[in-house]
Enzyme design. Structure first.
Site, PDB file in Angstrom:
ATOM      1  N   GLU A 215      73.888   3.139  68.403  1.00 44.00           N
ATOM      2  CA  GLU A 215      72.486   3.126  67.952  1.00 44.00           C
ATOM      3  C   GLU A 215      71.569   3.960  68.823  1.00 44.00           C
ATOM      4  O   GLU A 215      70.416   3.590  69.011  1.00 44.00           O
ATOM      5  CB  GLU A 215      71.952   1.694  68.012  1.00 44.00           C
ATOM      6  CG  GLU A 215      72.458   0.781  66.966  1.00 44.00           C
ATOM      7  CD  GLU A 215      71.582  -0.457  66.909  1.00 44.00           C
ATOM      8  OE1 GLU A 215      71.152  -0.928  67.962  1.00 44.00           O
ATOM      9  OE2 GLU A 215      71.338  -0.922  65.803  1.00 44.00           O
TER      10      GLU A 215
ATOM     11  N   GLU B  65      77.773  -2.121  60.595  1.00 41.65           N
ATOM     12  CA  GLU B  65      77.280  -3.469  60.865  1.00 41.65           C
ATOM     13  C   GLU B  65      76.501  -3.985  59.675  1.00 41.65           C
ATOM     14  O   GLU B  65      75.346  -3.609  59.481  1.00 41.65           O
ATOM     15  CB  GLU B  65      76.341  -3.489  62.084  1.00 41.65           C
ATOM     16  CG  GLU B  65      77.026  -3.224  63.389  1.00 41.65           C
ATOM     17  CD  GLU B  65      76.065  -3.322  64.577  1.00 41.65           C
ATOM     18  OE1 GLU B  65      74.992  -3.951  64.439  1.00 41.65           O
ATOM     19  OE2 GLU B  65      76.394  -2.752  65.625  1.00 41.65           O
TER      20      GLU B  65
HETATM   21  C1  GAL Z   1      72.562  -3.947  66.278  1.00 42.80           C
HETATM   22  C2  GAL Z   1      73.444  -3.679  67.478  1.00 42.80           C
HETATM   23  C3  GAL Z   1      74.426  -4.819  67.651  1.00 42.80           C
HETATM   24  C4  GAL Z   1      73.691  -6.134  67.613  1.00 42.80           C
HETATM   25  C5  GAL Z   1      72.889  -6.229  66.333  1.00 42.80           C
HETATM   26  C6  GAL Z   1      72.105  -7.499  66.196  1.00 42.80           C
HETATM   27  O1  GAL Z   1      71.512  -3.102  66.222  1.00 42.80           O
HETATM   28  O2  GAL Z   1      74.165  -2.485  67.312  1.00 42.80           O
HETATM   29  O3  GAL Z   1      75.119  -4.656  68.841  1.00 42.80           O
HETATM   30  O4  GAL Z   1      72.867  -6.208  68.711  1.00 42.80           O
HETATM   31  O5  GAL Z   1      71.975  -5.204  66.302  1.00 42.80           O
HETATM   32  O6  GAL Z   1      72.934  -8.578  66.184  1.00 42.80           O
END
Ligand code: GAL
Length: 829
Positions: free
Chosen positions: A183, A252
């Site tokens: 990110e 994600e």
């Molecule tokens: C994303 C990040 C993850 C985690 C998630 C929230 O932006 O890449 O590592 O922090 O947010 O759970």
């Protein structure tokens, strides 16, 4: 002779090369998908973080992921856990990364290795070791030689470990993709030109490691080639890779959310999660990962923050303990099976979309052999009745219908046929009443009265700079001489501290003045309390407590921790205020608390030191106290929890192993919860939250592997704030009740998860209504006795499956109206 030897050798080499390449898998990509051995693939992946469970749990978690229809497991690699001190590595126990990847491999799944090494992940300091920050001239995540050298060293180490065990797909292993950074696109602009130079360096460095499979960069628009950029968020249907030759990938998909101390319990519905997945595949996505598929537990001090809780359940498809979180797990499983069956048209087919009006779109994927379709309704309120290819379809608001052959709905994201499991604490056996012993933290009189510490500095220091994060606790101590003529004297004097300490406890002249905890994310605050000062020397002792280091944001590594000041004494005299700034004084610092330094939680060392633990006068509300009790492990295999209701804040150990920080006295706010959750419309981390006004975390996971089945077990608590341990109880978690609201023409599967179904509390086929626990029959019901049928099929069994049909439950005697018929069932486990 020589000739013969040569021939044998070359034959041997040929054989090695042949078998080597026969095992290896070629992973590449084109604009449409990741290709494995030349075939475009639909990849369904889920995040499981190995240190958030124990290694004995891995096979079960992974097999449940496979059973849930996943083919890939994604994990981060946690630098600060593996390299706690520079060049000293730890890959033992639940940090055994190689073993974790091999467990994935033996389950026949692929793996995505997100090395980072910046991970965010609600993990302490985003995965960075604090020693790294304390190196000279250090700046994270930018062009900085020290940082780049350490990042490269760790990344190379991990890559080499994987290579040595042949774990990359190119070597015949399960790892099909690896990730560098994380990110960075969200923060790159804060780093100016160096940000771009840094991300280019990351790409080159990763590339030079020659892993034989593609690298990805999550949330990195215009990722330097050949890195593949990927998306994250609650939805990625609108996402378009900025590079036209990158496939549309989602690393994600947030299945729920994490929790902060003081926060509510997050909840994302199965309907909405399935909607986001189906929309993603409807709009050309081919790789999708659930973050998290199993969230797990932040054991020890790994929780990030500040203020991330010990539970990292995340409302993921597998709950913190590894149980199926139903209906989420099952509802997604059905979708996965269908998506896999559509792999060829989705990855090779021609795509056409048809606008059906009112935010309803049909998408047709067709090859010569097969066509597959989706009908998506993104309207958040209006259900749609649409005609598609000559047939009528009812597509509820905010849902997607999946038609694997384009002529029949096989699944709709809003129509859940999977049971809801209500997980309860087992109350079958009365939990044993614990017999506690206790002792005070070796106080601290020396600390709070004399102010002697481990190091002395002029002025106030940043907490992590001094502690290297070896402890949550840092004492700041100073003295101030006040003679009778000091202008500060008044009847009303106070201590004023500007602080970034997550928790602050203040003592003046050996007396406790009070504390302050951070609420509502106000991490920068002013503490002010009235104090009694004396003529002569006054002693100030401030205990700064950290509750997880920040893990996100540009330059987060240099965010302030501890007491950054100013620290002042203030005298109020009528309209006049006199301040005495102590910030530049000489301060003594003491890292950690003596009980921790003496390992009071470790069974061996406590006996060794023959320390006195008292059974007398068990204090119920005493700060800085240690408690210890023996207990028997609950029988069986069900997950074990300890209920810490009644305690304040601290850390808890089972047989010497920390299961995390606890803070059951911290309630979430009263407002912002709803009884019923509408899955329709965009999800956000606050939507549908529950458990308002309740302890943020009352139950704590005790992994079975921390317990001795036979013989005794010991629980040790360090209570920082003051609490009453007399209510502490060990319990197991089981499926207590099961409910289903299945639709006609579907199958419903019911199970109490390894326990027999004991009774039918409710069953009705027709138009029943209500929430699980308060179902009620509607105006029409099938002619047969539904409760009897369900009882016959299910009671006494571990699971049962039934067709939801008039054939099974009888035709409905009254007019059910237009609404489709459903079977509502509630079972007792
Ligand atoms: C994303 C990040 C993850 C985690 C998630 C929230 O932006 O890449 O590592 O922090 O947010 O759970």
């Amino acid at each position: 002779m020589k000739m013969k030897q040569f021939n044998l050798l070359s034959l041997f080499l040929i054989l090695i090369t042949f078998f080597g390449s026969a095992n290896s898998t070629i992973v590449s990509h084109d604009e449409r998908a990741i290709t494995i051995d030349g075939q475009r693939r639909i990849l369904l992946s889920g995040s499981i973080h190995y240190p958030r469970s124990t290694s004995d749990m891995w096979p079960d978690l992974i097999s449940k992921a496979k059973d849930g229809g996943l083919d890939t497991i994604e994990t981060y690699v946690f630098w600060n856990a593996h390299e706690p001190s520079r060049r000293q590595y730890d890959f033992s126990g639940n940090l055994d990364l190689v073993r974790f990847i091999k467990t994935i491999q033996s389950a026949g799944l692929y793996s995505v290795l997100r090395i980072g090494p910046y991970v965010c992940a609600e993990w302490n300091y985003g995965g960075f070791p604090v020693w790294l920050h304390n190196m000279p001239n250090m700046k994270f995540r930018t062009i900085n030689p020290g940082f780049m050298n350490e990042m490269q060293n760790f990344t190379t180490k991990i890559v080499n470990m994987m290579k040595e065990e042949s774990l990359f797909a190119s070597q015949g292993g399960p790892i099909i993709l690896a990730q560098i950074e994380n990110e960075y696109g969200n923060v790159i602009s804060s780093y100016g030109a160096e940000g771009k130079a840094y991300i280019d360096w990351c790409a080159n460095m990763a590339n030079s490691l020659d892993i034989g499979v593609p690298w990805i960069m999550c949330q990195q628009p215009h990722a330097p080639q050949p890195m593949i950029e990927t998306c994250n968020g609650f939805y990625c249907d609108q996402y378009k890779p900025s590079n036209p030759s990158s496939p549309k990938m989602w690393t994600e998909n947030w299945t729920g959310w994490f929790k902060n101390w003081g926060g509510k319990h997050p909840y994302r519905t199965a309907e909405d999660l399935a909607f986001s997945v189906a929309r993603f595949f409807q709009t050309g996505g081919t790789f999708q990962n659930y973050y998290m598929y199993h969230g797990g537990t932040n054991f020890g001090r790994v929780a990030g923050g500040p203020y991330i809780t010990t539970s990292y359940d995340y409302d993921a498809p597998l709950d913190e303990y590894g149980n199926l979180n139903q209906p989420k797990w099952g509802h997604l499983k059905q979708l996965h099976t269908l998506l896999k069956s559509m792999e060829k048209p989705l990855t090779y087919g021609n795509i056409s979309t048809i606008d059906l009006g009112n935010s309803v779109t049909a998408t047709v994927y067709s090859t010569n052999e097969k066509s597959s379709c989706f009908i998506g309704n993104v309207n958040a309120t209006a259900d749609a009745l649409v005609n598609f290819k000559g047939k009528d379809y009812n597509v509820p608001a905010w849902s997607v219908s999946v038609l694997p052959d384009c002529d029949k709905e096989a699944y709709n994201t809003a129509r859940v046929n999977t049971q809801t499991s209500i997980i309860t604490e087992d109350s079958c056996d009365e939990p044993e009443k614990l017999k506690w012993t206790w002792r005070p933290e070796f106080t601290t009189q020396k600390t709070i009265l004399k102010g002697s510490g481990d190091l002395i500095a002029k002025g106030l220091v940043d907490q992590k700079d001094v502690t290297n994060d070896a402890s949550d606790y840092l004492w700041y101590m100073t003295r101030v001489h006040l003679d009778k003529k000091d202008p500060i004297w008044s009847r009303n004097m106070s201590l004023r501290v500007h602080s970034n300490a997550h928790v602050l406890h203040a003592y003046v002249n050996g007396k406790y003045v009070g504390n302050q905890i951070v609420r509502d994310n106000k991490f920068d605050y002013r503490f002010e309390k009235k104090v009694n000062l004396v003529h002569g020397t006054n002693h100030l002792a401030l205990l700064s407590v950290s509750v997880g280091l920040q893990n996100y944001g540009p330059f987060f590594e240099s965010g302030p921790t501890g007491i950054n000041g100013p620290v002042k004494l203030v005298g109020y005299k009528g309209d006049e205020t006199v301040e005495k700034d102590l910030s530049k004084h000489q301060w003594d610092y003491k890292i950690g608390l003596n009980g921790f330094n003496n390992k009071l939680f470790s069974l061996k060392s406590a006996n060794h030191h023959q320390l006195k633990w008292s059974t007398e006068k068990l204090p119920a509300d005493r700060m800085l106290s240690w408690y210890k009790a023996n207990f028997k492990a609950p029988l069986g295999k069900d997950p074990v929890i300890v209920d810490l209701n009644g305690l304040g804040k601290g850390e808890v150990w089972i047989n010497g192993q920390s299961i995390g920080r606890y803070w059951p006295s911290f309630n979430s706010s009263e407002d912002g919860c709803t009884e019923e959750c509408d899955y329709r419309g965009e999800y956000g981390s606050d939507k549908c939250a529950f458990m308002c006004g309740k302890p943020t975390q009352r139950w704590y996971h005790v992994p079975r592997s921390f317990l001795n089945d036979k013989g005794h077990n010991t629980i040790t608590l360090f209570e920082e704030m003051g609490g009453d341990p007399s209510m502490v109880k060990f319990k197991t978690v089981v499926t207590g009740r099961v409910c289903a609201k299945a639709h006609e023409h579907n199958k419903v599967e019911l199970s109490c998860n390894n326990r027999p179904i004991s009774a039918v509390k409710f069953a009705s086929f027709g138009n029943p209504s209500g929430l699980c626990g308060s179902f009620a029959a509607g105006t029409c019901e099938g002619a047969k006795d539904a409760a009897k049928i369900v009882a016959k099929e299910c009671v006494g069994k571990l699971n049962c499956t039934m067709n939801v049909s008039s054939h099974k439950f009888g035709s409905t005697n009254l007019d059910c109206g237009d609404s489709p018929k459903r079977l509502f069932v509630e079972l007792e486990c």
